[in-house]
Write a protein that holds these residues in place. Structure first.
Motif, PDB file in Angstrom:
ATOM      1  N   SER A  16       0.832  -1.215   0.000  1.00 40.87           N
ATOM      2  CA  SER A  16       0.000   0.000   0.000  1.00 40.87           C
ATOM      3  C   SER A  16       0.863   1.261   0.000  1.00 40.87           C
ATOM      4  CB  SER A  16      -0.921   0.017   1.226  1.00 40.87           C
ATOM      5  OG  SER A  16      -1.872  -1.015   1.155  1.00 40.87           O
ATOM      6  N   ASP A  17       0.526   2.189  -0.879  1.00 41.31           N
ATOM      7  CA  ASP A  17       1.168   3.515  -0.898  1.00 41.31           C
ATOM      8  C   ASP A  17       0.429   4.485   0.003  1.00 41.31           C
ATOM      9  OD1 ASP A  17       3.123   3.046  -3.153  1.00 41.31           O
ATOM     10  OD2 ASP A  17       1.252   2.615  -4.207  1.00 41.31           O
ATOM     11  N   ILE A  18      -0.885   4.240   0.157  1.00 37.64           N
ATOM     12  CA  ILE A  18      -1.748   5.128   0.945  1.00 37.64           C
ATOM     13  C   ILE A  18      -2.368   4.315   2.067  1.00 37.64           C
ATOM     14  CG2 ILE A  18      -3.739   6.667   0.890  1.00 37.64           C
ATOM     15  CD1 ILE A  18      -3.320   6.887  -2.166  1.00 37.64           C
ATOM     16  N   ILE A  19      -2.224   4.795   3.302  1.00 35.15           N
ATOM     17  CA  ILE A  19      -2.800   4.134   4.476  1.00 35.15           C
ATOM     18  C   ILE A  19      -3.865   5.058   5.077  1.00 35.15           C
ATOM     19  CG2 ILE A  19      -2.360   3.109   6.735  1.00 35.15           C
ATOM     20  CD1 ILE A  19      -0.996   1.598   4.476  1.00 35.15           C
ATOM     21  N   ILE A  20      -5.062   4.505   5.279  1.00 29.99           N
ATOM     22  CA  ILE A  20      -6.176   5.292   5.819  1.00 29.99           C
ATOM     23  C   ILE A  20      -6.225   5.175   7.341  1.00 29.99           C
ATOM     24  CG2 ILE A  20      -8.668   5.676   5.741  1.00 29.99           C
ATOM     25  CD1 ILE A  20      -8.703   4.223   3.046  1.00 29.99           C
ATOM     26  N   THR A  21      -6.413   6.299   8.004  1.00 26.48           N
ATOM     27  CA  THR A  21      -6.547   6.288   9.466  1.00 26.48           C
ATOM     28  C   THR A  21      -7.804   5.522   9.871  1.00 26.48           C
ATOM     29  OG1 THR A  21      -7.780   8.374   9.409  1.00 26.48           O
ATOM     30  CG2 THR A  21      -5.397   8.517   9.726  1.00 26.48           C
ATOM     31  N   SER A  22      -7.776   4.963  11.038  1.00 27.15           N
ATOM     32  CA  SER A  22      -8.941   4.230  11.553  1.00 27.15           C
ATOM     33  C   SER A  22      -9.893   5.219  12.234  1.00 27.15           C
ATOM     34  CB  SER A  22      -8.505   3.151  12.538  1.00 27.15           C
ATOM     35  OG  SER A  22      -9.620   2.420  12.988  1.00 27.15           O
ATOM     36  N   THR A  23     -10.528   6.051  11.405  1.00 24.86           N
ATOM     37  CA  THR A  23     -11.400   7.119  11.936  1.00 24.86           C
ATOM     38  C   THR A  23     -12.744   7.137  11.201  1.00 24.86           C
ATOM     39  OG1 THR A  23     -10.226   8.624  10.421  1.00 24.86           O
ATOM     40  CG2 THR A  23      -9.571   8.652  12.750  1.00 24.86           C
ATOM     41  N   PHE A  24     -13.146   5.985  10.704  1.00 29.59           N
ATOM     42  CA  PHE A  24     -14.366   5.894   9.891  1.00 29.59           C
ATOM     43  C   PHE A  24     -15.583   6.484  10.609  1.00 29.59           C
ATOM     44  CE2 PHE A  24     -17.983   3.419   8.121  1.00 29.59           C
ATOM     45  CZ  PHE A  24     -17.804   3.690   6.777  1.00 29.59           C
ATOM     46  N   GLY A  25     -15.661   6.264  11.909  1.00 36.11           N
ATOM     47  CA  GLY A  25     -16.796   6.785  12.674  1.00 36.11           C
ATOM     48  C   GLY A  25     -16.397   7.784  13.730  1.00 36.11           C
ATOM     49  N   ALA A  26     -15.246   8.432  13.564  1.00 35.38           N
ATOM     50  CA  ALA A  26     -14.731   9.332  14.604  1.00 35.38           C
ATOM     51  C   ALA A  26     -15.286  10.737  14.477  1.00 35.38           C
ATOM     52  CB  ALA A  26     -13.207   9.356  14.556  1.00 35.38           C
ATOM     53  N   ASN A  27     -16.604  10.821  14.377  1.00 37.07           N
ATOM     54  CA  ASN A  27     -17.297  12.115  14.408  1.00 37.07           C
ATOM     55  C   ASN A  27     -18.199  12.159  15.631  1.00 37.07           C
ATOM     56  OD1 ASN A  27     -20.186  11.216  13.608  1.00 37.07           O
ATOM     57  ND2 ASN A  27     -18.912  10.331  11.977  1.00 37.07           N
ATOM     58  N   ARG A  28     -18.583  13.337  16.034  1.00 32.57           N
ATOM     59  CA  ARG A  28     -19.276  13.468  17.317  1.00 32.57           C
ATOM     60  C   ARG A  28     -20.617  12.730  17.360  1.00 32.57           C
ATOM     61  NH1 ARG A  28     -21.807  19.344  16.411  1.00 32.57           N
ATOM     62  NH2 ARG A  28     -19.699  19.995  15.964  1.00 32.57           N
ATOM     63  N   LEU A  29     -21.306  12.619  16.209  1.00 30.70           N
ATOM     64  CA  LEU A  29     -22.612  11.959  16.201  1.00 30.70           C
ATOM     65  C   LEU A  29     -22.461  10.466  16.489  1.00 30.70           C
ATOM     66  CD1 LEU A  29     -25.626  12.537  15.701  1.00 30.70           C
ATOM     67  CD2 LEU A  29     -25.274  11.850  13.323  1.00 30.70           C
ATOM     68  N   LYS A  30     -21.518   9.814  15.829  1.00 32.58           N
ATOM     69  CA  LYS A  30     -21.319   8.380  16.069  1.00 32.58           C
ATOM     70  C   LYS A  30     -20.642   8.109  17.415  1.00 32.58           C
ATOM     71  CE  LYS A  30     -21.499   5.958  11.708  1.00 32.58           C
ATOM     72  NZ  LYS A  30     -20.838   4.970  10.847  1.00 32.58           N
ATOM     73  N   LEU A  31     -19.727   8.971  17.789  1.00 30.04           N
ATOM     74  CA  LEU A  31     -19.023   8.773  19.064  1.00 30.04           C
ATOM     75  C   LEU A  31     -19.957   8.956  20.258  1.00 30.04           C
ATOM     76  CD1 LEU A  31     -15.635  10.585  18.341  1.00 30.04           C
ATOM     77  CD2 LEU A  31     -16.032   8.110  18.483  1.00 30.04           C
ATOM     78  N   LYS A  32     -21.026   9.722  20.049  1.00 25.45           N
ATOM     79  CA  LYS A  32     -21.967   9.959  21.140  1.00 25.45           C
ATOM     80  C   LYS A  32     -22.587   8.657  21.648  1.00 25.45           C
ATOM     81  CE  LYS A  32     -25.895  12.910  22.353  1.00 25.45           C
ATOM     82  NZ  LYS A  32     -26.868  13.923  21.858  1.00 25.45           N
TER      83      LYS A  32
END
Length: 773
Positions: free
Chosen positions: A58-74
């Protein structure tokens, strides 16, 4: 990472994206809890997963933040940890894979925007803006697995603050998202809203995504990213099993490359083995060159319209001269909007112009309601017709697709306000060939303004294809040559390669047989390559004979043996400006100048009555007004000799951005015959100019006119400015869109028509004189 640096890299070689994070987390036993929290609690495990993908190629690695927004984290009580979790995720990738491109991952919210869901667009924008800001240390952003085009628009809008490239990906199956957006519409909207790479991920396995990719490449020159699932899952007991052959997955990756993909990775069910197989097949290969001709496109949520000669813009969602619709707008109702949207689409309109500019309302709220109603009942793209900048921005937030803004003009203020908004929201815009000097009298000046608008649009990042030029149609009732001026301007604009639009119905304003005149003018414009026509769809009738005959019933009169009093009356009634002075001279031998003038005034009042009954039309009224003007120039010195004093001074102006002054000119002719001194500033006059002239000229009354719903609000600005400068002068307002209610609201007198305006001005002058005595 700079945008251009990334694009240049993608033009040189195919890059490999990583695969599924969720699949790998399940492998490591993480099946419950918040996966985004693992960036802090299990950072070493996440780093190991990132490294496995790096080692796979892989040349590009995606952060593990698929649901790291305030609505889902709530849901996990972590809504205040957005910044912490996203920053930790970027750090994890950076430390684990220092030589890879770090992609800040953004996923969907799990809810939809109204009216499909319950979320408001502004709320969604703020949620994503918070996450984008938290991912500021990433090299690029990747927006994934979006199924609602409105959600995509919100996150792309939020991503405009990110200082780097942005990949926008939707999840598509059988040619559409689950909310109905087709591939062309997705690509068009993502492209115009600033996505640097257009992508598809999830939903489909490689075969389905291949079909999606074939359609994607037809509609953009931007790099393409493809992330298919590992086929479709099977449920074995309680376990989800992905058993798509890795070799077949890699073979499809080769097909993606042959189509022109620039980035290839994997989504659900894939793992480092899949990515390794893909990398062995396509990593580092030179992508094929693709070229798609740039076109002008407008979109609703589910439909894309390519602008080409000739399409109809339905004009009937406009309150001008529509009392019922005006009342509905004031009451917050949208029945008429719904009816007209459905009717005009059925009649053949390709676009719908939406104008709800009623004086005295909060236009921001009204236009949002109207747009929402239209989008609920038809799939036709829309034209946002407002001069209220606050209402315009609210409307752009509300639009599901790519709308057309009506309009920007050549003034610096308009260019600076409108063009950046068009760029920000990915809209196209109508460029009106008008500037601070008003409507140009020449073709050359129209072209100069058009070029100025195009140049400024390109400077803010808009494509030339997304500016549609309007040469400005003026009625033939005032001057028959207006038709040729417009058509010749259109011809020259098409030579320059510009997209064009005309308000066709304006050509017949104030004339009989409007539909026939509109159709004939439209036929000629269409033959010259007109792209868009704002018109009643029912007037879209091709005419073989395009010669426009303005047949007005004109009574033939012989003054022979007619009493002089009747000659005076008839000369005004018939607009006989050639003979009026001669007849006045005869009249002055047998009666006073005031008696002659009273006869002329009575005749002009009948002209007004005939106009109201549609027995007379604008050419006849204007002819009578010009005759009246000639008459008073002859009578004025005689009235003065007889002791007739000047009644007062009235300053006239058509407000800023409004180019119409026909009604104003008729009232002026009447007032002059009543022995008023007139100061006429003309049309499209700025507020500060009007106020400065009031201070300088010291008139008794200010008379303001406006014909357009988009300009009437300027009247209130003039009055506010006068009062702020402690100028307590009476103001009278009038025009087709002005109402008594609005006049009362802005504390002005109201002239419903020319005769009523003269009567009201007389009353105001009496009141002023009474105060002074």
């Amino acid at each position: 990472m700079e945008k251009q640096e990334f694009i240049d890299l993608l033009r040189k070689k195919i890059l490999i994206l990583d695969g599924a994070m969720g699949t790998m987390l399940q492998k490591y036993g993480f099946t419950t809890g918040c996966p985004d929290e693992l960036n802090v609690t299990e950072s070493e495990t996440l780093k190991k997963i990132h490294q496995e993908y790096r080692d796979a190629g892989s040349d590009i690695i995606i952060t593990s933040t698929f649901g790291a927004n305030r609505l889902k984290l709530k849901k996990y009580g972590l809504e205040t940890e957005v910044k912490k979790l996203n920053e930790a995720a970027v750090k994890n990738v950076r430390e684990a894979c220092p030589n890879c491109i770090v992609a800040g991952g953004i996923g969907p919210l799990g809810e939809f925007v109204a009216p499909v869901g319950t979320l408001e667009f502004e709320e969604v924008y703020e949620i994503f803006k918070e996450q984008v800001d938290a991912l500021h240390e990433a090299d690029i952003l990747i927006i994934e697995t979006i199924s609602d085009i409105k959600i995509l628009k919100a996150v792309l809008l939020a991503a405009q603050s990110f200082n780097g490239p942005v990949i926008a990906s939707m999840t598509i199956q059988d040619g559409r998202t689950t909310t109905g957006t087709d591939i062309e519409t997705f690509v068009t909207i993502a492209d115009c809203m600033g996505a640097d790479v257009i992508s598809a991920n999830c939903s489909d396995g490689p075969e389905g995504m291949l079909e999606t990719a074939k359609e994607m490449i037809k509609h953009t020159n931007k790099p393409i990213c493809l992330e298919p699932n590992a086929g479709l899952p099977r449920l074995v007991g309680k376990e989800t099993v992905w058993d798509y052959p890795i070799a077949q997955f890699a073979k499809n990756a080769e097909k993606f490359a042959e189509l022109g993909a620039n980035i290839i990775g994997g989504c659900c069910g894939t793992n480092p083995d899949f990515i390794k197989a893909v990398a062995e097949k396509v990593k580092g290969k030179s992508p094929i060159n693709r070229h798609v001709q740039e076109k002008t496109k407008l979109c609703s949520r589910t439909k894309t319209l390519t602008i080409e000669p000739m399409l109809i813009v339905g004009e009937r969602i406009n309150p001008t001269n529509k009392k019922k619709f005006t009342e509905e707008i004031k009451l917050g109702q949208t029945n008429y909007v719904r009816e007209m949207a459905l009717a005009q689409e059925k009649e053949g309109a390709s676009l719908l112009d939406i104008n709800v500019g009623v004086p005295g309302i909060k236009e921001k709220d009204s236009i949002v309601k109207a747009i929402r109603q239209v989008q609920n009942v038809v799939s036709t793209p829309i034209v946002i017709d407002t001069s209220d900048i606050v209402a315009l921005e609210a409307a752009l937030f509300e639009c599901d697709g790519k709308p057309l803004i009506n309009s920007v003009n050549g003034s610096n203020k308009s260019l600076q306000e409108i063009l950046p908004l068009a760029k920000k929201f990915g809209a196209a815009v109508i460029g009106l060939c008008v500037d601070d000097e008003g409507v140009p009298k020449t073709i050359e000046k129209r072209l100069e303004i058009a070029n100025r608008i195009i140049t400024q649009a390109e400077k803010v990042g808009l494509r030339r294809e997304d500016v549609i030029i309007d040469a400005v149609v003026l009625t033939m009732a005032v001057k028959e040559e207006n038709k040729n001026i417009i058509l010749d301007s259109l011809k020259e604009l098409k030579k320059l390669g510009y997209r064009t639009i005309l308000g066709v119905s304006n050509i017949s304003h104030g004339l009989p047989n409007r539909s026939e005149i509109n159709s004939k003018f439209l036929t000629e414009a269409k033959n010259l390559g007109l792209d868009l026509a704002i018109i009643n769809p029912l007037d879209n009738v091709f005419q073989k004979d395009t010669h426009i005959r303005i047949d007005l019933k004109q009574e033939k009169v012989s003054y022979k043996d007619m009493p002089v009093k009747e000659q005076l009356y008839k000369a005004i009634l018939l607009g006989d400006k050639e003979n009026i002075v001669f007849i006045i001279n005869k009249g002055l031998k047998i009666m006073t100048a005031l008696e002659v003038n009273n006869i002329l005034i009575d005749a002009m009042q009948e002209v007004g009555d005939k106009f109201g009954k549609k027995e007379y039309f604008l050419p006849q009224v204007l002819a009578s007004a010009k005759t009246m003007k000639n008459a008073f120039e002859r009578l004025k010195p005689e009235i003065k000799k007889e002791g007739g004093n000047e009644k007062g001074v009235v300053l006239f102006a058509t407000v800023e951005h409004d180019i119409h002054d026909i009604g104003k000119n008729i009232i002026i002719a009447l007032l002059e015959s009543h022995n008023y001194k007139i100061i006429d500033l003309g049309a499209n006059i700025k507020t500060e100019t009007i106020v400065d002239e009031v201070i300088k000229q010291k008139p008794n009354i200010v008379a303001l006119s406006a014909l357009m719903t988009t300009t009437v609000i300027e009247m209130e600005e003039v009055i506010k400015e006068l009062r702020q400068k402690h100028i307590d002068i009476p103001v009278i307002v009038g025009g087709a869109v002005v109402t008594d209610d609005y006049a009362n609201q802005i504390k002005a007198a109201y002239g419903q028509d020319a005769l009523q305006a003269v009567k009201k001005i007389n009353e105001l002058i009496v009141g002023i004189n009474g105060k002074n005595n």
